[in-house]
Design a protein around this motif. Structure first.
Motif, PDB file in Angstrom:
ATOM      1  N   MET A   5       0.849  -1.189   0.000  1.00 54.29           N
ATOM      2  CA  MET A   5       0.000   0.000   0.000  1.00 54.29           C
ATOM      3  C   MET A   5       0.892   1.250   0.000  1.00 54.29           C
ATOM      4  O   MET A   5       1.787   1.389   0.808  1.00 54.29           O
ATOM      5  N   SER A   6       0.604   2.155  -0.915  1.00 57.74           N
ATOM      6  CA  SER A   6       1.384   3.396  -0.977  1.00 57.74           C
ATOM      7  C   SER A   6       0.821   4.403   0.025  1.00 57.74           C
ATOM      8  O   SER A   6      -0.351   4.362   0.389  1.00 57.74           O
ATOM      9  N   PHE A   7       1.693   5.290   0.449  1.00 59.11           N
ATOM     10  CA  PHE A   7       1.297   6.302   1.420  1.00 59.11           C
ATOM     11  C   PHE A   7       0.315   7.267   0.766  1.00 59.11           C
ATOM     12  O   PHE A   7       0.627   7.921  -0.228  1.00 59.11           O
ATOM     13  N   GLN A   8      -0.877   7.369   1.306  1.00 60.04           N
ATOM     14  CA  GLN A   8      -1.942   8.149   0.693  1.00 60.04           C
ATOM     15  C   GLN A   8      -2.418   9.238   1.658  1.00 60.04           C
ATOM     16  O   GLN A   8      -2.929   8.937   2.733  1.00 60.04           O
ATOM     17  N   TYR A   9      -2.237  10.488   1.273  1.00 62.89           N
ATOM     18  CA  TYR A   9      -2.742  11.570   2.113  1.00 62.89           C
ATOM     19  C   TYR A   9      -3.448  12.638   1.280  1.00 62.89           C
ATOM     20  O   TYR A   9      -3.993  13.599   1.832  1.00 62.89           O
ATOM     21  N   SER A  17      -2.179   4.242   5.988  1.00 71.01           N
ATOM     22  CA  SER A  17      -1.439   3.874   4.776  1.00 71.01           C
ATOM     23  C   SER A  17       0.068   4.061   4.936  1.00 71.01           C
ATOM     24  O   SER A  17       0.831   3.807   3.997  1.00 71.01           O
ATOM     25  N   LEU A  18       0.499   4.495   6.112  1.00 73.50           N
ATOM     26  CA  LEU A  18       1.927   4.709   6.356  1.00 73.50           C
ATOM     27  C   LEU A  18       2.577   3.405   6.825  1.00 73.50           C
ATOM     28  O   LEU A  18       2.151   2.805   7.803  1.00 73.50           O
ATOM     29  N   GLU A  19       3.578   2.985   6.081  1.00 72.42           N
ATOM     30  CA  GLU A  19       4.303   1.778   6.473  1.00 72.42           C
ATOM     31  C   GLU A  19       5.337   2.141   7.532  1.00 72.42           C
ATOM     32  O   GLU A  19       6.270   2.890   7.267  1.00 72.42           O
ATOM     33  N   THR A  66       3.106  10.318  10.703  1.00 70.91           N
ATOM     34  CA  THR A  66       2.393  10.716   9.479  1.00 70.91           C
ATOM     35  C   THR A  66       2.584  12.202   9.209  1.00 70.91           C
ATOM     36  O   THR A  66       2.860  12.619   8.074  1.00 70.91           O
ATOM     37  N   ARG A  87       6.109  12.799   8.040  1.00 70.82           N
ATOM     38  CA  ARG A  87       6.345  12.315   6.666  1.00 70.82           C
ATOM     39  C   ARG A  87       5.739  13.260   5.639  1.00 70.82           C
ATOM     40  O   ARG A  87       6.366  13.573   4.614  1.00 70.82           O
ATOM     41  N   LEU A 138       7.691  15.318   2.726  1.00 69.29           N
ATOM     42  CA  LEU A 138       7.382  15.167   1.304  1.00 69.29           C
ATOM     43  C   LEU A 138       6.968  16.496   0.668  1.00 69.29           C
ATOM     44  O   LEU A 138       7.310  16.771  -0.485  1.00 69.29           O
TER      45      LEU A 138
END
Length: 314
Positions: free
Chosen positions: A1-5, A182-184, A245, A248, A252
């Motif tokens: 799962m990709s990080f989704q915000y 969604s954050l690994e 989160t 991050r 980004l």
């Protein structure tokens, strides 16, 4: 799962405050805000509020934390240790009263627990406590309004405002939880334990303000420190994920705190705490500065998530 915000979806629920809720709040104020009338021509009775000075002694020695001046106390409220308030009934303004008591065996101070003590008290004022009627007098003295109708309208607007604030906070919490999901990230034992320690320290400080300890709380709630730590794990995980989160997203999006933003945030802290910027600067507290900067970054991150989310209003 990709990080989704970005592109998250959530529902913002609005609650319209009703006349019945305003009435309930007014009745709550009536019940919790009695009218104080100062009296000087009689002795104290149960239910009176007295303003007094007292000094506590145990075995002839004055003990720390047992002294106060102009302390407000409602007789019969059970606020002070057992036996204290009853001995102030039937006393007059200016009268010196020696109150003999025994501290409870489970008192928070081990040095005083179970020991006899004497408090030297002087009563300065006696206030008779009476219930307000739901009328214009109540509106003027409690609500700072000319009429009860004006107070109703003012309270309705205030309750609606806070309802909207809560709605927005709930929405932002939901969006942040979605992004965090969604954050690994692998949470370490040290991170968990550190956050649990913070939670219990906060809890201990709240209890201390009420004259209690974590141990006393555990005994009353029939639990243990170990169980409290176990119960704190889910909150600790959520706290750690939320913080990571925010970090991050800030990384980004290359979000930073400008000097103007920091200054504005500090001014807000000063307004909230009724202190000057000079006093805040003189504290030279790196941890406080870090907290203020963190709050600015958090606000920027939440604004970005919010602006890029698909919000349904209900």
């Amino acid at each position: 799962m990709s990080f989704q915000y970005r592109g998250l979806k959530a529902v913002k629920k609005h609650h319209i405050v009703t006349d019945e809720e305003v009435q309930q709040q007014l009745e709550h104020l009536i019940a919790t805000r009695p009218r104080r009338s100062e009296v000087a021509d009689r002795a104290t009775k149960n239910g009176d509020e007295v303003i007094l000075d007292y000094a506590g002694f145990s075995e002839g020695v004055q003990f720390p934390g047992g002294t106060a001046q102009d302390q407000a106390l409602v007789l019969g409220s059970g606020t002070f240790i057992p036996g204290f308030e009853e001995q102030l009934v039937g006393k007059n303004i200016g009268e010196e009263v020696l109150v003999d008591v025994k501290f409870p065996e489970q008192y928070h101070s081990e040095e005083l627990a179970g020991k006899p003590a004497q408090f030297r008290c002087v009563i300065h004022e006696i206030h008779e406590m009476q219930s307000y009627e739901l009328d214009d007098v109540f509106a003027k003295e409690v609500g700072q309004c000319e009429t009860l109708q004006e107070m109703r309208e003012k309270m309705g607007r205030s309750m609606q405002y806070y309802s909207e604030q809560e709605s927005e906070m709930s929405l932002q919490d939901e969006l942040l939880k979605q992004a965090a999901a969604s954050l690994e990230m692998e949470i370490t034992e040290k991170q968990l334990n550190d956050n649990i320690d913070e939670q219990l320290n906060d809890m201990a400080q709240e209890l201390a303000a009420q004259g209690a300890t974590l141990e006393m709380y555990c005994e009353f709630m029939n639990t243990t420190i170990e169980k409290l730590r176990e119960e704190a794990v889910p909150t600790a995980r959520a706290n750690i994920l939320a913080a990571a989160t925010i970090d991050r997203i800030a990384e980004l999006e290359k979000l930073e705190v400008t000097e103007d933003e920091m200054k504005e945030a500090k001014e807000q802290v000063c307004r909230s705490n009724n202190i000057s910027l000079d006093l805040l600067a003189s504290m030279n507290n790196p941890e406080l500065n870090e907290m203020i900067a963190r709050s600015v970054i958090t606000g920027k991150v939440m604004a970005l998530i919010r602006e890029n989310a698909e919000i349904t209003e209900e």
